[in-house]
Design a protein around this motif. Structure first.
Motif, PDB file in Angstrom:
ATOM      1  N   GLU A 159       0.055   9.828  -3.277  1.00 60.68           N
ATOM      2  CA  GLU A 159      -1.425   8.649  -2.306  1.00 60.68           C
ATOM      3  C   GLU A 159      -1.184   6.766  -3.041  1.00 60.68           C
ATOM      4  O   GLU A 159      -2.072   5.868  -2.380  1.00 60.68           O
ATOM      5  CB  GLU A 159      -2.799   9.372  -2.892  1.00 60.68           C
ATOM      6  N   SER A 160      -1.586   6.659  -4.859  1.00 64.72           N
ATOM      7  CA  SER A 160      -1.734   5.358  -5.166  1.00 64.72           C
ATOM      8  C   SER A 160      -0.674   4.334  -4.565  1.00 64.72           C
ATOM      9  O   SER A 160      -1.231   3.216  -4.539  1.00 64.72           O
ATOM     10  CB  SER A 160      -2.279   6.203  -6.522  1.00 64.72           C
ATOM     11  N   LEU A 161       0.190   4.665  -5.176  1.00 62.67           N
ATOM     12  CA  LEU A 161       2.012   4.083  -4.610  1.00 62.67           C
ATOM     13  C   LEU A 161       1.865   4.484  -3.426  1.00 62.67           C
ATOM     14  O   LEU A 161       1.318   2.835  -2.616  1.00 62.67           O
ATOM     15  CB  LEU A 161       2.894   4.717  -5.487  1.00 62.67           C
ATOM     16  N   GLY A 162       1.467   4.874  -2.126  1.00 66.45           N
ATOM     17  CA  GLY A 162       1.450   5.020  -1.066  1.00 66.45           C
ATOM     18  C   GLY A 162      -0.032   3.794  -0.618  1.00 66.45           C
ATOM     19  O   GLY A 162       0.052   3.120   0.302  1.00 66.45           O
ATOM     20  N   ALA A 163      -0.601   3.482  -1.079  1.00 71.55           N
ATOM     21  CA  ALA A 163      -1.796   2.758  -1.074  1.00 71.55           C
ATOM     22  C   ALA A 163      -1.751   1.412  -1.203  1.00 71.55           C
ATOM     23  O   ALA A 163      -1.675   0.112  -0.290  1.00 71.55           O
ATOM     24  CB  ALA A 163      -2.946   2.691  -1.683  1.00 71.55           C
ATOM     25  N   LEU A 164      -1.309   1.245  -2.908  1.00 77.33           N
ATOM     26  CA  LEU A 164      -0.575  -0.332  -2.607  1.00 77.33           C
ATOM     27  C   LEU A 164       0.475  -0.472  -1.661  1.00 77.33           C
ATOM     28  O   LEU A 164       0.590  -1.723  -0.786  1.00 77.33           O
ATOM     29  CB  LEU A 164      -0.188  -0.008  -4.427  1.00 77.33           C
ATOM     30  N   ALA A 165       1.319   0.048  -1.458  1.00 76.92           N
ATOM     31  CA  ALA A 165       2.505  -0.280  -0.321  1.00 76.92           C
ATOM     32  C   ALA A 165       1.525  -0.246   0.855  1.00 76.92           C
ATOM     33  O   ALA A 165       2.470  -1.922   1.519  1.00 76.92           O
ATOM     34  CB  ALA A 165       3.132   0.991  -0.164  1.00 76.92           C
ATOM     35  N   ARG A 166       0.879   0.259   0.848  1.00 78.40           N
ATOM     36  CA  ARG A 166       0.528   0.070   2.663  1.00 78.40           C
ATOM     37  C   ARG A 166      -0.117  -1.718   2.942  1.00 78.40           C
ATOM     38  O   ARG A 166      -0.268  -2.035   3.904  1.00 78.40           O
ATOM     39  CB  ARG A 166      -0.930   1.026   2.939  1.00 78.40           C
ATOM     40  N   GLY A 167      -0.747  -1.896   1.769  1.00 75.89           N
ATOM     41  CA  GLY A 167      -1.443  -2.940   1.395  1.00 75.89           C
ATOM     42  C   GLY A 167      -0.525  -4.165   1.363  1.00 75.89           C
ATOM     43  O   GLY A 167      -1.057  -4.871   1.855  1.00 75.89           O
ATOM     44  N   ALA A 168       1.158  -3.621   1.388  1.00 72.70           N
ATOM     45  CA  ALA A 168       1.998  -5.205   0.885  1.00 72.70           C
ATOM     46  C   ALA A 168       2.615  -4.547   2.278  1.00 72.70           C
ATOM     47  O   ALA A 168       3.759  -4.879   2.395  1.00 72.70           O
ATOM     48  CB  ALA A 168       3.060  -4.694  -0.210  1.00 72.70           C
TER      49      ALA A 168
END
Ligand code: AVJ
Length: 324
Positions: A291-300
């Motif tokens: 989830e945390s990498l997913g959120a970071l990726a979405r923001g990018a």
């Protein structure tokens, strides 16, 4: 110090040494003291890292290789026919080889690394094993924009590959900046496949960075040995100690080198003072959840598309597609 620095700068092939010197002096003058982890990987450090990957306590490399072997075909399904595969920070192509075997219709394989010599060598070893494949190494800093070779540019689509949890060496905001930069380089329709180490019980994490054989300690201390070799440093390696621990609040392993006594050290003619117990922060290795990498990726601008993990959920390979 000035004369030494100037004579060194007089040799153009030593531009790299000047950057090393500047980064080391800046880091050792800062409070708290720090050194960039990218300088671990000279010839000695790269060999020590290879040994780390074989340690019983160091699970990431084995886990990632296992995921690649087990789900290689599945991962390969995410790569369109005729795509160009761009590997970011490709030290050895050991992991890419597994994907390449599952991807017979690639237009090109583009390993990108700051160390040109190493990827040229890798390319020479790869070509005979993949005779139909266009292997096009690019020497570049993966955190900055760089052009892809024309044939990779002309491919119908580009797929990025960033294994090894190298993304964990970045601060989260730097990881986001890397992901945005990768999106710009790969272009519309791109897929990105990232290998990332997962949050797990603290004892497992601490053991992986405090191996019984002391190889990680030698890897960490080699940074000081390298400063002695290349910058005329006077570090006494017996007067510093390897410290590594999981920081739960920040979801990261921290590595430090602690001064065992009050001491003065010379580096490139400058005197650096250490208090007893003072540390140099040498590395962060961030651990993510899916989830945390997913959120970071979405923001990018990357949309999560698929996740593969090992049975213990120690490590993950995550696929993203570029939005917009
Ligand atoms: C290559 C950055 C993924 O963080 O686990 C291994 C480096 N440092 N042991 C990691 C490392 C200490 C490694 N990465």
């Amino acid at each position: 110090m000035v004369a030494l620095a100037r004579s060194r700068r007089a040799f153009p092939q030593n531009a790299e040494i000047s950057a090393f010197e500047a980064d080391v002096l800046a880091g050792l003058s800062a409070t708290p003291k720090r050194l960039p982890p990218k300088y671990f990987y000279d010839a000695v450090g790269s060999r020590l890292f290879e040994r780390i990957t074989l340690l019983p306590e160091y699970y990431p490399t084995r886990c990632e290789m296992q995921i690649l072997r087990e789900h290689g075909a599945d991962i390969a399904h995410r790569v369109a026919e005729g795509a160009a595969l761009v590997e970011f920070g490709s030290g050895s192509s050991k992991k890419a080889r597994i994907l390449l075997r599952a991807l017979p219709s690639l237009t090109a394989y583009v390993p990108v690394d700051i160390c040109g010599e190493m990827i040229e060598q890798e390319a020479r070893e790869l070509r005979p094993d993949f005779p139909g494949l266009n292997v096009l190494p690019v020497t570049a800093d993966i955190t900055k924009p760089f052009p892809l070779p024309p044939s990779a540019q002309a491919a119908p689509v580009r797929v990025g590959f960033f294994p090894g949890s190298t993304i964990g060496n970045f601060e989260p905001h730097e990881a986001a900046a890397f992901l945005r930069n990768a999106g710009r380089i790969l272009g519309s329709g791109a897929t990105l496949i990232v290998g990332v180490d997962l949050v797990k019980p603290t004892e497992v994490l601490n053991a992986a960075y405090n191996d019984a054989a002391g190889v990680t300690a030698r890897f960490n201390l080699n940074l000081l040995a390298r400063i002695n070799r290349e910058l005329g440093g006077t570090f006494n390696l017996d007067a510093f100690e390897h410290h590594a621990f999981y920081n739960r609040e920040r979801h990261r392993i921290e590595m430090h080198l602690a001064s065992l006594k009050r001491q003065k050290v010379k580096v490139a003619g400058e005197t650096i003072e250490f208090r007893a117990g003072e540390t140099i922060h040498t590395e962060n290795s961030y651990k993510y959840s899916v989830e945390s990498l997913g959120a970071l990726a979405r923001g990018a601008s990357w949309r999560p598309a698929a996740v593969w993990t090992d049975a213990r959920k120690y490590f993950s390979i995550q696929a993203f597609t570029l939005m917009g």
